[in-house]
Design a protein around this motif. Sequence first.
Motif, PDB file in Angstrom:
ATOM      1  N   LEU A 154       0.841  -1.198   0.000  1.00 16.60           N
ATOM      2  CA  LEU A 154       0.000   0.000   0.000  1.00 16.60           C
ATOM      3  C   LEU A 154       0.875   1.247   0.000  1.00 16.60           C
ATOM      4  O   LEU A 154       2.016   1.231   0.483  1.00 16.60           O
ATOM      5  N   THR A 155       0.344   2.327  -0.504  1.00 16.58           N
ATOM      6  CA  THR A 155       1.056   3.601  -0.454  1.00 16.58           C
ATOM      7  C   THR A 155       1.020   4.134   0.975  1.00 16.58           C
ATOM      8  O   THR A 155       0.180   3.700   1.789  1.00 16.58           O
ATOM      9  N   ARG A 232      -7.473  -7.867  -2.378  1.00 20.13           N
ATOM     10  CA  ARG A 232      -7.925  -7.868  -3.780  1.00 20.13           C
ATOM     11  C   ARG A 232      -7.341  -6.675  -4.529  1.00 20.13           C
ATOM     12  O   ARG A 232      -6.918  -6.806  -5.683  1.00 20.13           O
ATOM     13  N   LEU A 233      -7.321  -5.512  -3.873  1.00 20.18           N
ATOM     14  CA  LEU A 233      -6.730  -4.331  -4.495  1.00 20.18           C
ATOM     15  C   LEU A 233      -5.261  -4.578  -4.831  1.00 20.18           C
ATOM     16  O   LEU A 233      -4.802  -4.247  -5.937  1.00 20.18           O
ATOM     17  N   LEU A 234      -4.518  -5.174  -3.900  1.00 23.62           N
ATOM     18  CA  LEU A 234      -3.101  -5.422  -4.119  1.00 23.62           C
ATOM     19  C   LEU A 234      -2.895  -6.444  -5.230  1.00 23.62           C
ATOM     20  O   LEU A 234      -1.965  -6.339  -6.034  1.00 23.62           O
ATOM     21  N   ARG A 237      -3.400  -4.804  -8.579  1.00 27.95           N
ATOM     22  CA  ARG A 237      -2.227  -3.998  -8.956  1.00 27.95           C
ATOM     23  C   ARG A 237      -1.093  -4.883  -9.471  1.00 27.95           C
ATOM     24  O   ARG A 237      -0.388  -4.544 -10.433  1.00 27.95           O
ATOM     25  N   SER A 238      -0.895  -6.021  -8.819  1.00 27.00           N
ATOM     26  CA  SER A 238       0.172  -6.915  -9.246  1.00 27.00           C
ATOM     27  C   SER A 238      -0.103  -7.463 -10.638  1.00 27.00           C
ATOM     28  O   SER A 238       0.813  -7.668 -11.440  1.00 27.00           O
ATOM     29  N   ALA A 239      -1.392  -7.723 -10.904  1.00 21.99           N
ATOM     30  CA  ALA A 239      -1.750  -8.271 -12.228  1.00 21.99           C
ATOM     31  C   ALA A 239      -1.539  -7.233 -13.316  1.00 21.99           C
ATOM     32  O   ALA A 239      -1.340  -7.576 -14.467  1.00 21.99           O
TER      33      ALA A 239
END
Length: 239
Positions: A154-155, A232-234, A237-239
């Motif tokens: 996360l930022t 899920r958000l992370l 982003r990885s995808a």
Amino acid sequence: MVTDSGSAGDGTIALLWGLREGPTRGPKPLLSLERIARAAVQIADTEGIAAVSMQRVAHDLDFTKMSLYRYVAGKDELIAAMIDLAVGEPSDPATIAGDATGWRPRIEAWVRLLGETWEAHPWLPGVTMGERVMGPNEVGWTEVAQAILQDSGLTPAERMGLARMLGGHIRTTMSASTAGTQPWTSPLQAEILRDHADRFPVLTALAAAGDAPLECGDREFGLRVILDGVERLLAERSA
């Protein structure tokens, strides 16, 4: 040394962060800030925060009210000291979840421990609202959360936002009697719902179900939903 000559906030900072000098002349004092705060916390835990006053704390300690003013300038400073004493020192972020690794089990442990602390001192939600000065113990809980989340992906802004969200989740899932919000389990509230079933049919049905009490919400369920969303958000982003 920071003195109490500035604003009320300056005085609280000096009090909480060890910048105020205590009595230095004469014999060793029988009172201390910790002893005063501990007595006030005991009153609040057993009788509620409304029962706490300088006079009451002095009475329980068998001292005069003026004796307390050598350590705290008034009730606002007393409550600030109470908060930092009650929340206590946070756990080590590396061992907070035992042998579990990864940010998720450790932040889950952080939420559970902080929730247990607040439940042990049910007056904390009410006195930790609004703009105020926080002490080192309370700041330390946020420090631990950020240490846990710093490798999450996360930022920095998102990490702080998540910590605030989780703190708010604890607050809103405290029992109705302590959080003071949505007292759905009150017999009177249930009766009112039954009398107005035509207006609130869904809530009335839930109240009548028995296996789904209308309380402030299940903390573990909400925690799972929040953190599932973060993962899920992370992953996206990885995808």
